[in-house]
Design an enzyme around this catalytic site. Structure first.
Site, PDB file in Angstrom:
ATOM      1  N   CYS A  47       0.849  -1.315   0.049  1.00 48.40           N
ATOM      2  CA  CYS A  47       0.039  -0.044   0.089  1.00 48.40           C
ATOM      3  C   CYS A  47       0.842   1.296  -0.030  1.00 48.40           C
ATOM      4  O   CYS A  47       0.370   2.430  -0.419  1.00 48.40           O
ATOM      5  CB  CYS A  47      -0.838  -0.147   1.185  1.00 48.40           C
ATOM      6  N   SER A 111       9.995   2.586   5.792  1.00 49.58           N
ATOM      7  CA  SER A 111       8.521   2.267   5.977  1.00 49.58           C
ATOM      8  C   SER A 111       7.909   3.601   6.340  1.00 49.58           C
ATOM      9  O   SER A 111       8.507   4.321   6.962  1.00 49.58           O
ATOM     10  CB  SER A 111       8.131   0.961   6.730  1.00 49.58           C
ATOM     11  N   ALA A 196       2.314   8.946  11.952  1.00 47.44           N
ATOM     12  CA  ALA A 196       0.764   9.488  11.991  1.00 47.44           C
ATOM     13  C   ALA A 196       0.055   8.246  12.065  1.00 47.44           C
ATOM     14  O   ALA A 196      -0.816   8.692  13.389  1.00 47.44           O
ATOM     15  CB  ALA A 196       0.317  10.194  10.656  1.00 47.44           C
TER      16      ALA A 196
END
Length: 431
Positions: A47, A111, A196
């Site tokens: 994703c 990542s 986040a």
């Protein structure tokens, strides 16, 4: 030659990455069919990233440019995303940089949340899929297998897997002393970057419910829709910031995104309902470099908790985890390159030794026929052969390590007329 074309959360929009990841299965096979110089391809699609790893036939002139063009064409054919839509949204790594990049990816260093473990399994599945489709190659096999080994070493010898999450956890633990009821907090999350998602998850674990998000890069609506929170538009940012009791910044911006202009309340605006106390706000800055102007700490009722403060309470190993992990990755990448270089000259060394030992066997047979019953001539010949082979063998590995393995192969052809046998790619790939 190895090549990697990568589009990730660092270079491309989430919308583009989502489109690339919808139908990635045909990219590798299409790529292998498109260009004769492509020896193998492995596609890693998640994703947050879309990457094509390619082994090219090195003697091809401008192989790198041809490889990139082939990747873009294969992507368009398989996903429908045109090459011009990818302009500026991807990066290219070639040669020895490919190993360090993949090892970093597999270890979680690239990542969204540093050190996340899911990517390691995705890397392994990418190789497994390429094997199933018959698009892998010996060098890609070695690359991806060493990537898994590097990931395991990073996990075992560094604190990277805990570093990103523990930073957020520790920040909110420090905030606990100022917050009586997390469910009553009006939280503004500034950023949709590195921390986040994990910050949001940690807030919810503590009971926070009233959460909104603002993104300086314009990704608030996508992030909010994905996580079920409220997006904040640019025009409403200052007003929402002034009304929030807890503000957490975690962007990759290089300049402060929260300052006096957002937190100096207009006349008549009160922070009613703030559980910390009237007009009180807590600002947590997780940005690196800092996201918040330190001057806000001078505002009445505003407390700032930044990385410098958090650092005083954090285990040293976790703060140093990323640096330690990158050292492990660089060492693994250097080893991969050196071993690969030596392997590339192995057929030439084997050919030379086979040639010399064949001559040796002939001379030993002659010596025996002439009465070498005690074997002293044979012993002398074997010793001389070992001495003669030592220097060219050592020199072969030195040339290979400096990228000149072809020079050694060419010398064998010129001096002895030897053509080294190349390994069977199919057998190597399935080993």
């Amino acid at each position: 030659m190895l090549l990697c074309v990568t589009a990730s959360h660092k270079t491309a929009s989430f919308d583009l990455l989502e489109r690339l990841s919808r139908t990635p299965d045909d990219v590798a096979s299409t790529l292998v069919e498109l260009a004769p110089c492509v020896q193998g391809a492995v596609v890693l699609a998640t994703c947050n990233r879309f990457e094509a790893y390619v082994e090219l036939d090195e003697p091809v002139t401008a192989a790198g440019a041809i490889g990139v063009e082939a990747v873009l064409e294969a992507v368009e054919s398989a996903t429908g995303v045109a090459a011009d839509e990818l302009d500026g949204a991807y990066a290219v790594h070639a040669g020895r940089r490919v190993a360090e990049h993949l090892f970093s990816v597999a270890s979680g260093l690239e990542s969204v949340v540093s050190g996340e473990g899911e990517i390691a399994g995705q890397v392994r599945r990418a190789l497994k899929s390429a094997r199933k489709d018959g698009t892998t190659s010996p060098e890609l096999e070695r690359l991806f297998q060493r990537a898994s080994q590097a990931q395991r070493k990073v996990k075992n010898v560094t604190a990277l897997g805990r570093a990103g999450r523990s930073l957020v956890r520790l920040a909110l633990e420090l905030a606990d002393s100022r917050i009586a009821d997390w469910s009553a907090e009006r939280v503004l999350l500034v950023g949709t970057g590195a921390y986040a998602a994990v910050t949001l998850a940690t807030l919810r674990e503590r009971g926070a419910q009233n959460i909104s998000v603002y993104s300086p890069s314009g990704r608030a609506e996508i992030f909010a829709a994905k996580h079920g929170i409220r997006p904040v538009a640019e025009s409403d940012y200052a007003r929402t910031a002034a009304r929030s009791s807890l503000l957490i910044t975690c962007t990759t911006a290089t300049e402060p995104v929260l300052g006096l202009e957002q937190l100096q309340r207009p006349v008549g605006l009160a922070a009613a309902g703030c559980p910390v106390g009237q007009h009180s706000q807590l600002v947590v800055d997780l940005g690196m470099p800092r996201n918040v102007d330190p001057a806000i700490a001078s505002l009445e009722g505003v407390a700032l908790l930044d990385l410098e403060t958090i650092r005083l309470h954090a285990p040293l190993e976790e703060l140093q985890a990323t640096d330690a992990a990158r050292s492990v990755v660089r060492e693994a990448a250097d080893t991969f390159h050196v071993v690969g270089s030596r392997q590339s000259v192995t057929p030439s060394v084997v050919a030379l030794r086979s040639h010399i030992f064949s001559l040796l066997d002939t001379e030993i047979a002659r010596a025996r026929a002439r009465g070498d019953e005690d074997g002293k001539v044979e012993q002398a010949l074997r010793h001389l052969t070992g001495v003669l082979l030592h220097t060219p063998t050592t020199r072969a590995h030195e040339l290979a390590a400096s990228g000149r393995a072809d020079d050694f192969a060419a010398a064998l052809g010129t001096l002895y007329g030897i053509e080294p046998e190349q390994p069977d790619a199919t057998a190597s790939a399935s080993a």
